[in-house]
Design a protein around this motif. Structure first.
Motif, PDB file in Angstrom:
ATOM      1  N   PHE A   1       0.758  -1.190  -0.164  1.00  0.00           N
ATOM      2  CA  PHE A   1      -0.067  -0.126  -0.095  1.00  0.00           C
ATOM      3  C   PHE A   1       0.869   1.290  -0.098  1.00  0.00           C
ATOM      4  N   ALA A   2       2.091   1.131   0.453  1.00  0.00           N
ATOM      5  CA  ALA A   2       2.853   2.315   0.502  1.00  0.00           C
ATOM      6  C   ALA A   2       3.341   2.739  -0.938  1.00  0.00           C
ATOM      7  N   HIS A   3       3.612   2.026  -1.711  1.00  0.00           N
ATOM      8  CA  HIS A   3       3.933   2.097  -3.043  1.00  0.00           C
ATOM      9  C   HIS A   3       2.968   1.748  -3.974  1.00  0.00           C
ATOM     10  N   TRP A   4       1.971   1.451  -3.762  1.00  0.00           N
ATOM     11  CA  TRP A   4       0.751   1.111  -4.336  1.00  0.00           C
ATOM     12  C   TRP A   4       1.168   0.085  -5.753  1.00  0.00           C
ATOM     13  N   ARG A   5       1.676  -1.036  -5.326  1.00  0.00           N
ATOM     14  CA  ARG A   5       2.165  -1.987  -6.190  1.00  0.00           C
ATOM     15  C   ARG A   5       1.961  -3.351  -5.595  1.00  0.00           C
ATOM     16  N   SER A   6       2.052  -4.592  -6.547  1.00  0.00           N
ATOM     17  CA  SER A   6       1.787  -5.963  -6.066  1.00  0.00           C
ATOM     18  C   SER A   6       2.970  -6.121  -4.860  1.00  0.00           C
ATOM     19  N   ALA A   7       2.650  -6.796  -3.971  1.00  0.00           N
ATOM     20  CA  ALA A   7       3.710  -7.191  -2.900  1.00  0.00           C
ATOM     21  C   ALA A   7       4.261  -8.448  -3.317  1.00  0.00           C
ATOM     22  N   THR A   8       3.741  -9.377  -4.141  1.00  0.00           N
ATOM     23  CA  THR A   8       4.089 -10.452  -4.662  1.00  0.00           C
ATOM     24  C   THR A   8       5.781 -10.809  -4.759  1.00  0.00           C
ATOM     25  N   PRO A   9       6.098  -9.708  -5.484  1.00  0.00           N
ATOM     26  CA  PRO A   9       7.569 -10.095  -5.663  1.00  0.00           C
ATOM     27  C   PRO A   9       8.272  -9.999  -4.512  1.00  0.00           C
ATOM     28  N   ASP A  10       8.023  -9.110  -3.413  1.00  0.00           N
ATOM     29  CA  ASP A  10       8.761  -9.215  -2.159  1.00  0.00           C
ATOM     30  C   ASP A  10       8.614 -10.294  -1.369  1.00  0.00           C
ATOM     31  N   PHE A  11       7.349 -10.889  -1.158  1.00  0.00           N
ATOM     32  CA  PHE A  11       7.089 -12.069  -0.430  1.00  0.00           C
ATOM     33  C   PHE A  11       7.690 -13.150  -1.153  1.00  0.00           C
TER      34      PHE A  11
END
Lengths: 138, 158
Positions: free
Chosen positions: B29-39
């Motif tokens: 939500f902070a960068h308004w993008r998918s978090a899947t790559p980080d996870f």
């Protein structure tokens, strides 16, 4: 009672599948279509540069020592003053600089690239789109 | 009455924890993008899953499982399954944390998105043991509720 628990468990596992499939499809679409920002380069292009590129690792020293792109030079914000000297020794103005960090939402590579442009006056600096993940082929 | 309120509060707290954890692993939500790559990266750092494709599948599927199961905690029909599933996931995750600690890995938990950078293993293990203890209480209460419901329905049919 145990059978009931497993039955409900199976229902939950199945219910989570649908949004996960949609999410995966969107993820694939975004990965294909996400445009490059200014100063970014995709892994395919960076690999084509071969010996004409100097890889710069903007991650922590611990991550760098664990594993890094072969031949990469460590230069991160935390140890900037200590590492900028060795980087400049390795720098060649005729080569493209490719800076990477973890990938995804990591901003360390952008920060290091900006400092190179602003403080070191190096123009041909690029941030690797997708970072370390892109190198690993993710 | 007080007992019911406490149990409801416990369920709500656990649901909130897992709902938040799931949502933050789906969307940054902070960068308004998918978090899947980080996870995906967080799972890779544990160095437990040997296949990259499976890592990515887990990174896509697990957060949604957390979200759906968190909501199911408030339904009577799926509550037992939800508590069982969360208990199993917590045990698996405790094992992963313990393994990472034993191997001396310097990683972030990945539990609440990329901004959680703690590698304080004792704290993380304590947190998850508390979660497991709470789930065990809920499991025992739910088990008792269903047994009573089953016994009373048998009494009615007889």
């Amino acid at each position: 009672m145990i059978a009931r628990a497993f039955r409900q468990l199976a229902i939950l596992l199945g219910l989570a599948l649908l949004p996960a499939i949609v999410s995966a499809a969107l993820q694939l679409q975004w990965n294909r279509e996400e445009p490059l920002a200014a100063g970014e380069v995709r892994i395919a292009m960076a690999r084509e540069w071969g010996d004409k590129a100097i890889w710069v690792d903007a991650r922590s020293r611990a991550k760098f020592e664990k594993r890094h792109i072969p031949g990469a030079v460590l230069l991160n914000e935390d140890e900037w003053d200590k590492l900028v000297g060795p980087f400049l020794d390795a720098w060649d103005p005729d080569k493209e600089i490719v800076v990477y960090c973890d990938g995804g939402g990591c901003e360390a590579s952008t920060a290091v690239a900006n400092r190179m442009r602003d403080e070191l006056r190096i123009g041909n600096v690029h941030v690797l789109k997708g970072g370390w993940n892109a190198w690993l082929g993710k | 009455m007080a007992g019911k309120v406490i149990l409801l509060a416990l369920r709500a707290a656990l649901a909130w924890i897992f709902l938040k954890a799931g949502m933050l692993k789906i969307w940054d939500f902070a960068h308004w993008r998918s978090a899947t790559p980080d996870f995906t990266l967080a799972i890779q750092h544990y160095q437990i899953v040997p296949w990259p494709d499976l890592t990515m599948l887990l990174a896509v599927y697990l957060p949604w499982l957390e979200v759906i199961t968190a909501l199911a905690l408030f339904t009577r029909r799926l509550r037992l399954g939800a508590i069982t599933l969360f208990s199993g996931l917590t045990i698996v995750f405790l094992g992963a944390l313990g393994s990472a600690w034993h191997r001396g890995l310097d990683i972030s938990c990945g539990c609440f998105g990329k901004d959680e950078v703690s590698t304080d293993f004792p704290a993380m293990l304590t947190r998850d043991l508390c979660i497991l203890a709470s789930l065990t209480v809920l499991l025992a209460v739910e088990w008792r509720r269903l047994r009573r419901a089953s016994a009373s329905s048998q009494g009615v049919t007889q």
